[in-house]
Design a protein around this motif. Structure first.
Motif, PDB file in Angstrom:
ATOM      1  N   PRO A 302       0.818  -1.208   0.000  1.00  0.00           N
ATOM      2  CA  PRO A 302       0.000   0.000   0.000  1.00  0.00           C
ATOM      3  C   PRO A 302       0.860   1.270   0.000  1.00  0.00           C
ATOM      4  N   LEU A 303       0.385   2.304  -0.707  1.00  0.00           N
ATOM      5  CA  LEU A 303       0.968   3.640  -0.681  1.00  0.00           C
ATOM      6  C   LEU A 303      -0.104   4.602  -0.164  1.00  0.00           C
ATOM      7  N   PHE A 304       0.284   5.576   0.692  1.00  0.00           N
ATOM      8  CA  PHE A 304      -0.692   6.472   1.274  1.00  0.00           C
ATOM      9  C   PHE A 304      -0.123   7.883   1.326  1.00  0.00           C
ATOM     10  N   VAL A 305      -0.929   8.866   0.868  1.00  0.00           N
ATOM     11  CA  VAL A 305      -0.527  10.279   0.880  1.00  0.00           C
ATOM     12  C   VAL A 305      -1.683  11.103   1.433  1.00  0.00           C
ATOM     13  N   GLN A 306      -1.366  12.056   2.343  1.00  0.00           N
ATOM     14  CA  GLN A 306      -2.368  12.999   2.844  1.00  0.00           C
ATOM     15  C   GLN A 306      -1.687  14.356   2.981  1.00  0.00           C
ATOM     16  N   THR A 307      -2.246  15.386   2.349  1.00  0.00           N
ATOM     17  CA  THR A 307      -1.661  16.722   2.393  1.00  0.00           C
ATOM     18  C   THR A 307      -2.762  17.752   2.155  1.00  0.00           C
ATOM     19  N   THR A 308      -2.460  18.994   2.486  1.00  0.00           N
ATOM     20  CA  THR A 308      -3.427  20.091   2.277  1.00  0.00           C
ATOM     21  C   THR A 308      -3.044  20.990   1.128  1.00  0.00           C
ATOM     22  N   THR A 328      -1.257  -4.337 -11.575  1.00  0.00           N
ATOM     23  CA  THR A 328      -2.428  -3.500 -11.279  1.00  0.00           C
ATOM     24  C   THR A 328      -2.096  -2.548 -10.131  1.00  0.00           C
ATOM     25  N   VAL A 329      -2.673  -1.324 -10.177  1.00  0.00           N
ATOM     26  CA  VAL A 329      -2.597  -0.382  -9.065  1.00  0.00           C
ATOM     27  C   VAL A 329      -4.028   0.070  -8.745  1.00  0.00           C
ATOM     28  N   GLN A 330      -4.527  -0.333  -7.566  1.00  0.00           N
ATOM     29  CA  GLN A 330      -5.869   0.052  -7.135  1.00  0.00           C
ATOM     30  C   GLN A 330      -5.790   1.395  -6.408  1.00  0.00           C
ATOM     31  N   ILE A 331      -6.547   2.383  -6.872  1.00  0.00           N
ATOM     32  CA  ILE A 331      -6.416   3.752  -6.362  1.00  0.00           C
ATOM     33  C   ILE A 331      -7.742   4.213  -5.765  1.00  0.00           C
ATOM     34  N   THR A 332      -7.657   4.833  -4.572  1.00  0.00           N
ATOM     35  CA  THR A 332      -8.779   5.514  -3.937  1.00  0.00           C
ATOM     36  C   THR A 332      -8.282   6.892  -3.517  1.00  0.00           C
ATOM     37  N   ALA A 333      -8.988   7.982  -3.942  1.00  0.00           N
ATOM     38  CA  ALA A 333      -8.496   9.325  -3.675  1.00  0.00           C
ATOM     39  C   ALA A 333      -9.664  10.288  -3.479  1.00  0.00           C
ATOM     40  N   ALA A 334      -9.366  11.422  -2.844  1.00  0.00           N
ATOM     41  CA  ALA A 334     -10.352  12.480  -2.645  1.00  0.00           C
ATOM     42  C   ALA A 334      -9.616  13.804  -2.507  1.00  0.00           C
ATOM     43  N   GLY A 335     -10.315  14.915  -2.877  1.00  0.00           N
ATOM     44  CA  GLY A 335      -9.717  16.236  -2.764  1.00  0.00           C
ATOM     45  C   GLY A 335      -9.620  16.909  -4.123  1.00  0.00           C
ATOM     46  N   THR A 336      -9.027  18.094  -4.116  1.00  0.00           N
ATOM     47  CA  THR A 336      -8.853  18.864  -5.354  1.00  0.00           C
ATOM     48  C   THR A 336      -7.378  18.884  -5.692  1.00  0.00           C
ATOM     49  N   GLY A 337      -7.042  18.226  -6.759  1.00  0.00           N
ATOM     50  CA  GLY A 337      -5.646  18.144  -7.157  1.00  0.00           C
ATOM     51  C   GLY A 337      -5.456  17.058  -8.199  1.00  0.00           C
ATOM     52  N   VAL A 338      -4.197  16.687  -8.393  1.00  0.00           N
ATOM     53  CA  VAL A 338      -3.845  15.720  -9.437  1.00  0.00           C
ATOM     54  C   VAL A 338      -2.999  14.617  -8.808  1.00  0.00           C
ATOM     55  N   LEU A 339      -3.261  13.362  -9.227  1.00  0.00           N
ATOM     56  CA  LEU A 339      -2.487  12.202  -8.791  1.00  0.00           C
ATOM     57  C   LEU A 339      -1.661  11.696  -9.973  1.00  0.00           C
ATOM     58  N   LEU A 340      -0.358  11.540  -9.736  1.00  0.00           N
ATOM     59  CA  LEU A 340       0.540  11.036 -10.771  1.00  0.00           C
ATOM     60  C   LEU A 340       1.155   9.734 -10.274  1.00  0.00           C
ATOM     61  N   GLU A 406      -9.192  22.198   2.138  1.00  0.00           N
ATOM     62  CA  GLU A 406      -9.624  20.840   1.798  1.00  0.00           C
ATOM     63  C   GLU A 406      -8.415  19.905   1.757  1.00  0.00           C
ATOM     64  N   ALA A 407      -8.527  18.750   2.412  1.00  0.00           N
ATOM     65  CA  ALA A 407      -7.424  17.788   2.449  1.00  0.00           C
ATOM     66  C   ALA A 407      -7.430  16.939   1.180  1.00  0.00           C
ATOM     67  N   CYS A 408      -6.233  16.662   0.683  1.00  0.00           N
ATOM     68  CA  CYS A 408      -6.061  15.748  -0.451  1.00  0.00           C
ATOM     69  C   CYS A 408      -5.522  14.428   0.096  1.00  0.00           C
ATOM     70  N   THR A 409      -6.276  13.354  -0.090  1.00  0.00           N
ATOM     71  CA  THR A 409      -5.835  12.036   0.373  1.00  0.00           C
ATOM     72  C   THR A 409      -5.886  11.069  -0.792  1.00  0.00           C
ATOM     73  N   ALA A 410      -4.942  10.132  -0.771  1.00  0.00           N
ATOM     74  CA  ALA A 410      -4.893   9.118  -1.834  1.00  0.00           C
ATOM     75  C   ALA A 410      -4.226   7.869  -1.284  1.00  0.00           C
ATOM     76  N   THR A 411      -4.745   6.727  -1.673  1.00  0.00           N
ATOM     77  CA  THR A 411      -4.131   5.447  -1.332  1.00  0.00           C
ATOM     78  C   THR A 411      -4.080   4.593  -2.584  1.00  0.00           C
ATOM     79  N   ALA A 412      -3.001   3.851  -2.690  1.00  0.00           N
ATOM     80  CA  ALA A 412      -2.820   2.977  -3.861  1.00  0.00           C
ATOM     81  C   ALA A 412      -2.300   1.636  -3.384  1.00  0.00           C
ATOM     82  N   LEU A 413      -2.866   0.553  -3.893  1.00  0.00           N
ATOM     83  CA  LEU A 413      -2.419  -0.797  -3.579  1.00  0.00           C
ATOM     84  C   LEU A 413      -1.673  -1.338  -4.795  1.00  0.00           C
ATOM     85  N   VAL A 414      -0.348  -1.430  -4.659  1.00  0.00           N
ATOM     86  CA  VAL A 414       0.503  -1.898  -5.764  1.00  0.00           C
ATOM     87  C   VAL A 414       0.477  -3.421  -5.768  1.00  0.00           C
TER      88      VAL A 414
END
Length: 436
Positions: A302-308, A328-340, A406-414
């Motif tokens: 798992p990868l996890f990011v949380q920032t404002t 496969t990379v399973q992604i769950t995210a929320a917030g206003t921004g871009v995930l790379l 608003e918080a930007c959060t994202a998790t990815a399961l590699v």
């Protein structure tokens, strides 16, 4: 804050040495975004990595994660149901904890180890050897034993002291192999014959071992030479006795080369046997090194990011001695921004956080040893109402959203396979890639 979790596994039995995938569902029935520490409990936690990382879940929603489990091929693992659990603990509050349980249906398997006491035995009128059998499976097994010379025309009879034996789990037995030449040789050179010993169980499963029986003549080369000299002396004395002059014309002495040639053949055969033993020891050493070499295995990280605001990333580094085949990379995210998302410095995809979705490359991506799979979140500053969170041991205070941002959060399961850089596994995979 309320937490609910369920754990499920397939009903079919899994033979030791096989794999299965458990499904974990986690519901966040509270009012704030929360992340949960996942810990594998029970015997499966001793077979591999106990900590499964963190799983963020939004309020009123649930997430699912697959947990790969490899059942070790060990006789100590008894067939039948095996209970295990996953501890799901909130990182925001110490109280919400769930421990769902499930059962793995462990199947039975039969395996036998067979070793001969000696690789070579010798004799004039008979010979013997011992074979040791050990049950390395997790259930009792009935073994049938057979023995015979490899060459059907060999003047040799062999038989087992016992033709059948039943071994419990972990038990071993030693059974004698009796040998008797059909036609003992009085003189001549020693002969080598190969004798096979076969242990069979479950109809088609078997272990076959072989050893060399060296049939020696009844008279040794030294005794043969002495007998030849005595015979020659008797003949010479008889000729002298019959001669009118007590002698007559002397016959030239002749020396046969049979003795030295036979000795040379014996020495050559012994040297050949030593070479075969050295080769067998070298093969066993190579096999032992191959068994200790790294093996191909599944990966879920798992990868996890949380920032404002600004940019923040989380990365996984490929282990030493392996390369990662990313599937496969399973992604769950929320917030206003871009995930790379990038692998080995090469981009895999870029998507807004609000539109995050799983990424499955059409062709598996290979990440080399020491290179990274990186998830980067570029969070835009905003003024929409914030979702409050509390700092925890896994999230630094600077990453906690402040009021009005608003918080930007994202998790990815590699998900993928770790393949050894060297060894049979990596060679087989390289051959498959070339075939494509």
């Amino acid at each position: 804050m309320t937490l609910r979790a369920e754990l499920s596994v397939p009903d079919k039995a899994v033979e030791p040495g096989g794999m299965l995938s458990a499904d974990l569902h986690v519901w966040n029935e509270g009012r704030i975004v929360d992340a949960y520490d996942l810990t594998l409990l029970g015997p499966p936690g001793e077979w591999g990595e106990r900590r499964l990382g963190q799983l963020p879940v939004y309020p009123g929603m649930h997430e699912r994660i697959k947990i790969p489990i490899t059942v070790p091929r060990s006789g100590a693992l008894q067939p039948g149901p095996l209970v295990f659990a996953v501890r799901v603990a909130s990182v925001q509050e110490p109280f919400p904890v769930a421990v769902p349980e499930a059962e793995i249906n462990v199947g039975s398997f039969r395996a036998i180890e067979a070793e001969l006491s000696r690789s070579q035995t010798a004799g004039r009128l008979f010979g013997s050897n011992l074979i040791t059998l050990r049950n390395t499976g997790n259930t009792a097994v009935a073994v049938r034993l057979r023995t015979a010379p490899q060459d059907e025309k060999a003047p040799l009879r062999s038989r087992m002291r016992r033709s059948r034996v039943v071994l419990g789990v972990g038990e071993k037995a030693r059974i004698g192999v009796a040998l008797r030449p059909a036609r003992p040789a009085l003189v001549g050179k020693a002969e080598n014959w190969t004798v096979k010993v076969t242990a069979e169980w479950d109809g088609d499963a078997n272990r076959e071992r072989a050893f060399t029986y060296r049939r020696r003549p009844l008279l040794t080369p030294g005794a043969s030479r002495v007998a030849m000299v005595l015979g020659a002396a008797v003949l010479a004395a008889a000729a002298l006795w019959i001669s009118p002059l007590g002698g007559g014309t002397r016959m030239p002495r002749t020396q046969t080369a049979a003795g030295p040639a036979q000795l040379d053949q014996v020495n050559a055969a012994e040297a050949k046997a030593r070479q075969e033993q050295q080769k067998k020891a070298e093969d066993e050493r190579k096999n032992e090194q191959a068994d200790k070499a790294p093996k191909k295995r599944e990966l879920q990280h798992p990868l996890f990011v949380q920032t404002t605001s600004g940019t923040k990333n989380s990365a996984y580094t490929v282990e030493e001695g392996y390369q990662l085949r990313l599937t496969t990379v399973q992604i769950t995210a929320a917030g206003t921004g871009v995930l790379l998302l990038s692998a080995d410095g090469k981009p895999l995809g870029s998507v807004p956080l609000s539109q995050a979705k799983d990424i499955t490359p059409k062709i598996p991506v290979v990440v080399r040893e020491g290179r990274k799979v990186r998830m980067t979140v570029q969070c835009a500053e905003g003024t929409s109402p914030a979702i409050p969170t509390l700092p925890s041991a896994s999230v630094s205070p600077s990453a906690v959203p402040t009021a009005g941002v608003e918080a930007c959060t994202a998790t990815a399961l590699v998900t993928g396979e770790l393949i050894p850089d060297k060894g049979s596994a990596s060679k087989d995979d390289a051959a498959k890639e070339g075939a494509r």
